[in-house]
Design an enzyme around this catalytic site. Structure first.
Site, short mmCIF file in Angstrom:
data_model
loop_
_atom_site.label_atom_id
_atom_site.label_comp_id
_atom_site.label_asym_id
_atom_site.label_seq_id
_atom_site.Cartn_x
_atom_site.Cartn_y
_atom_site.Cartn_z
N GLY A 10 0.82 -1.22 0.00
CA GLY A 10 0.00 0.00 0.00
C GLY A 10 0.85 1.27 0.00
N ILE A 12 1.59 3.75 2.32
CA ILE A 12 2.61 4.00 3.36
C ILE A 12 3.55 2.80 3.47
CG2 ILE A 12 2.97 4.62 5.79
CD1 ILE A 12 0.00 5.66 5.74
N ASP A 31 0.15 -9.18 1.66
CA ASP A 31 -0.86 -8.21 1.21
C ASP A 31 -1.87 -8.96 0.37
OD1 ASP A 31 -2.17 -5.91 -0.19
OD2 ASP A 31 -0.54 -4.77 0.71
N ASN A 35 -6.24 -3.15 -2.17
CA ASN A 35 -6.08 -1.71 -2.48
C ASN A 35 -4.64 -1.43 -2.89
OD1 ASN A 35 -7.14 0.89 -2.74
ND2 ASN A 35 -6.35 1.51 -0.76
N PHE A 80 0.33 -2.65 8.67
CA PHE A 80 -0.38 -1.61 7.90
C PHE A 80 -1.73 -2.11 7.38
CE2 PHE A 80 4.15 -0.53 6.88
CZ PHE A 80 4.15 0.79 7.28
N SER A 124 -4.09 6.09 14.07
CA SER A 124 -4.44 7.33 13.38
C SER A 124 -4.78 8.41 14.39
CB SER A 124 -5.66 7.07 12.49
OG SER A 124 -6.22 8.29 12.06
N ALA A 125 -4.53 9.66 14.01
CA ALA A 125 -4.91 10.80 14.86
C ALA A 125 -6.41 10.89 15.02
CB ALA A 125 -4.38 12.09 14.24
N TYR A 148 -14.33 3.71 11.52
CA TYR A 148 -12.89 3.55 11.23
C TYR A 148 -12.05 3.93 12.45
CZ TYR A 148 -8.27 4.84 9.49
OH TYR A 148 -6.92 4.97 9.33
N LYS A 152 -9.58 1.57 15.01
CA LYS A 152 -8.17 1.82 15.35
C LYS A 152 -7.98 1.85 16.87
CE LYS A 152 -6.35 2.11 11.30
NZ LYS A 152 -5.35 1.13 10.87
N LEU A 199 -7.40 15.12 0.20
CA LEU A 199 -7.12 16.39 -0.47
C LEU A 199 -5.99 16.30 -1.50
CD1 LEU A 199 -7.59 19.47 -0.62
CD2 LEU A 199 -5.88 19.71 1.19
N GLY A 293 -18.72 15.34 9.39
CA GLY A 293 -17.74 14.72 10.28
C GLY A 293 -16.40 15.43 10.32
P1 NAD Z 1 -3.39 1.49 1.66
O1 NAD Z 1 -4.80 1.09 1.41
O2 NAD Z 1 -2.61 2.08 0.56
O3 NAD Z 1 -2.56 0.25 2.27
C1 NAD Z 1 -3.18 -0.80 2.99
C2 NAD Z 1 -2.69 -2.10 2.39
O4 NAD Z 1 -3.27 -3.18 3.10
C3 NAD Z 1 -3.10 -2.27 0.92
O5 NAD Z 1 -1.96 -2.68 0.18
C4 NAD Z 1 -4.17 -3.35 0.95
O6 NAD Z 1 -4.16 -4.12 -0.24
C5 NAD Z 1 -3.74 -4.15 2.17
N1 NAD Z 1 -4.83 -4.85 2.85
C6 NAD Z 1 -6.05 -4.37 3.19
N2 NAD Z 1 -6.77 -5.33 3.81
C7 NAD Z 1 -5.98 -6.43 3.88
C8 NAD Z 1 -6.15 -7.73 4.42
N3 NAD Z 1 -7.32 -8.09 4.97
N4 NAD Z 1 -5.13 -8.60 4.33
C9 NAD Z 1 -3.95 -8.25 3.73
N5 NAD Z 1 -3.74 -7.04 3.19
C10 NAD Z 1 -4.74 -6.13 3.27
O7 NAD Z 1 -3.43 2.48 2.92
P2 NAD Z 1 -2.27 3.36 3.52
O8 NAD Z 1 -2.63 4.79 3.32
O9 NAD Z 1 -0.95 2.87 3.11
O10 NAD Z 1 -2.52 3.05 5.08
C11 NAD Z 1 -1.82 2.03 5.76
C12 NAD Z 1 -2.35 1.96 7.17
O11 NAD Z 1 -2.21 3.23 7.79
C13 NAD Z 1 -3.82 1.58 7.28
O12 NAD Z 1 -4.00 0.72 8.38
C14 NAD Z 1 -4.49 2.91 7.55
O13 NAD Z 1 -5.69 2.78 8.28
C15 NAD Z 1 -3.44 3.64 8.36
N6 NAD Z 1 -3.54 5.10 8.26
C16 NAD Z 1 -3.53 5.71 7.04
C17 NAD Z 1 -3.67 7.10 6.96
C18 NAD Z 1 -3.69 7.79 5.61
O14 NAD Z 1 -4.15 8.93 5.56
N7 NAD Z 1 -3.21 7.20 4.53
C19 NAD Z 1 -3.79 7.85 8.12
C20 NAD Z 1 -3.79 7.21 9.36
C21 NAD Z 1 -3.66 5.82 9.42
N1 UDP Z 2 -10.74 18.55 1.61
C1 UDP Z 2 -11.33 19.37 0.67
N2 UDP Z 2 -11.65 18.83 -0.55
C2 UDP Z 2 -11.39 17.52 -0.88
C3 UDP Z 2 -10.77 16.70 0.10
C4 UDP Z 2 -10.47 17.24 1.34
O1 UDP Z 2 -11.59 20.55 0.92
O2 UDP Z 2 -11.72 17.09 -2.00
C5 UDP Z 2 -10.36 19.12 2.92
C6 UDP Z 2 -11.03 18.45 4.12
O3 UDP Z 2 -12.28 19.05 4.39
C7 UDP Z 2 -9.98 18.69 5.22
C8 UDP Z 2 -8.64 18.63 4.47
O4 UDP Z 2 -8.97 18.89 3.10
O5 UDP Z 2 -10.13 19.98 5.76
C9 UDP Z 2 -7.93 17.27 4.57
O6 UDP Z 2 -8.85 16.26 4.17
P1 UDP Z 2 -8.38 14.76 3.96
O7 UDP Z 2 -9.60 13.98 3.53
O8 UDP Z 2 -7.20 14.73 3.04
O9 UDP Z 2 -7.87 14.31 5.38
P2 UDP Z 2 -8.68 14.14 6.78
O10 UDP Z 2 -10.07 14.64 6.60
O11 UDP Z 2 -8.61 12.68 7.02
O12 UDP Z 2 -7.91 14.94 7.75
#
Ligand code: NAD
Ligand code: UDP
Length: 337
Positions: A10, A12, A31, A35, A80, A124-125, A148, A152, A199, A293
């Site tokens: 994925g 990250i 994986d 996604n 992840f 996540s925050a 979600y 977490k 965004l 939200g």
């Molecule tokens: P992503 O969707 O790109 O990566 C997640 C990966 O997990 C994907 O490769 C997907 O194929 C794999 N996956 C999903 N379900 C699975 C399962 N049941 N078994 C095996 N593999 C599976 O997401 P990301 O942005 O890289 O996020 C990684 C992690 O960080 C997630 O847990 C997400 O909740 C957390 N996170 C992400 C964000 C963000 O904004 N991207 C913020 C906070 C936390």
């Molecule tokens: N946002 C926006 N337009 C979009 C997507 C996001 O204005 O198409 C804004 C959203 O309201 C927030 C900021 O961008 O203020 C970050 O949103 P994002 O979905 O990236 O992250 P999160 O909501 O998870 O913090």
């Protein structure tokens, strides 16, 4: 260290694999590609000659996990794998709890079976919910407002109980703020499979002409320009936090949460302006109602990570937007390009 990385293909995870291999860790990815694209690992192998093995598998598949654990014998796991769309989580709560919570339970059982004692978890925050004060520190009350976010927080609790029951276990709970940007090679980046919810990928798709304009969700917040403030963090800095977390887990035991953000926040319009500045592209915008939200502002106090993980961010806002543009313009269709 031998590190099993769930969800390593994925967004990250892929950046973290490169940082782990650069530090000499041996990595094994599991994986299910729900996604992600298999092309990710092809590119990672072309960028690094570190040790990388991979398996297609679901973290809820105990038989498969046992098999992988037996073969690889990881010393630590970075977890992840999971689902992350807030809106979808409200519509499909059981699916989200199944993958995010039950998936973690399966993983912990497989770890226990072989005596693997260290886990770094993608939290996540969003676990904090509506801010009582900002910046959030790790002592801020947790009160997530979505399925979600609750999934977490449940996993954080499970990992805390897991470490409480066994003296020699460590769980590093990394509470990510808003990851953006891409690898400096331009080969690895965020590749949303549908219309982007977030965004930065949305702005990038406007810049290459896939979308007409960015919809700004609300310009009437109590912030300087009326748009939402977030703590955006470069994905490579976030990836490096996982390497630091492994170093911490090597010495510490118990469960510990860390904010992973920069401590600075930018508005939606700041992000648009920075993207225009570094890409040379114009991003048309239109203002719409606030998104359900959403909160006005989020910002991390990352002092604990600085002191205990010995980790600080190295990339600035322009690095975030310019790397996004290099990735998006070089890969207009993501990994299908
Ligand atoms: P992503 O969707 O790109 O990566 C997640 C990966 O997990 C994907 O490769 C997907 O194929 C794999 N996956 C999903 N379900 C699975 C399962 N049941 N078994 C095996 N593999 C599976 O997401 P990301 O942005 O890289 O996020 C990684 C992690 O960080 C997630 O847990 C997400 O909740 C957390 N996170 C992400 C964000 C963000 O904004 N991207 C913020 C906070 C936390
Ligand atoms: N946002 C926006 N337009 C979009 C997507 C996001 O204005 O198409 C804004 C959203 O309201 C927030 C900021 O961008 O203020 C970050 O949103 P994002 O979905 O990236 O992250 P999160 O909501 O998870 O913090």
């Amino acid at each position: 260290m031998r590190v099993l990385v769930t969800g390593g293909a994925g967004y990250i995870g892929s950046h973290t694999l490169l940082e782990l291999m650069a530090q000499g860790h041996e990595v094994c990815v599991v994986d299910n590609y729900c996604n992600a694209s298999p092309e990710v690992l092809v590119r990672i192998r072309s960028l690094s000659n570190g040790t990388l093995v991979d398996h297609i598998g679901d973290v809820r598949d105990s038989v498969k996990l046992d098999d992988i654990m037996d073969g690889f014998q990881p010393e630590a796991v970075i977890h992840f794998a999971g689902l992350k769309a807030v809106g979808e989580s409200q519509e499909r709560p059981l699916h989200y709890y199944d993958i995010n919570v039950s998936g973690t339970l399966c993983l912990l059982r497989a770890m226990d079976r072989i005596g693997c004692r260290k886990i770094v978890f993608s939290s996540s925050a969003t676990v904090y919910g509506v801010p009582k004060y900002l910046p959030y520190d790790e002592a801020h009350p947790t009160n997530p407002t979505s399925v979600y976010g609750r999934s977490k927080l449940m996993v954080e609790q499970i990992l805390t109980d897991w470490t409480a029951a066994q003296d020699d276990t460590t769980a590093v709970l990394l509470r990510y703020f808003n990851p953006v940007g891409a690898h400096a090679s331009g080969q690895i980046g965020e590749d949303p499979s549908d219309i982007p919810n977030n965004l930065m990928p949305y702005i990038a798709q406007v810049a290459i002409g896939k979308r007409d304009a960015l919809t700004v969700f609300g310009d009437d917040y109590d912030t300087a320009d009326g748009t939402g403030l977030r703590d955006y963090i470069h994905v490579v800095d976030l990836a490096r936090a996982h390497v630091a977390a492994l170093g911490y887990a090597d010495k510490a035991t118990g469960a510990r949460a860390f904010n992973v953000g920069t401590g600075q926040s930018y508005s939606v319009l700041d992000m648009v302006a920075a993207f225009e500045r570094t890409s040379g592209k114009t991003i048309p915008t239109k203002v719409a109602a606030r998104r359900d939200g959403d909160i006005a502002a989020m910002q991390a106090d990352a002092t604990r990570a600085k002191h205990e993980l010995k980790w600080v961010t190295e990339h600035n806002l322009d690095d975030m937007t310019s790397s996004t543009w290099v990735w998006q313009s070089g890969n207009p269709n993501g990994y299908k390009s």
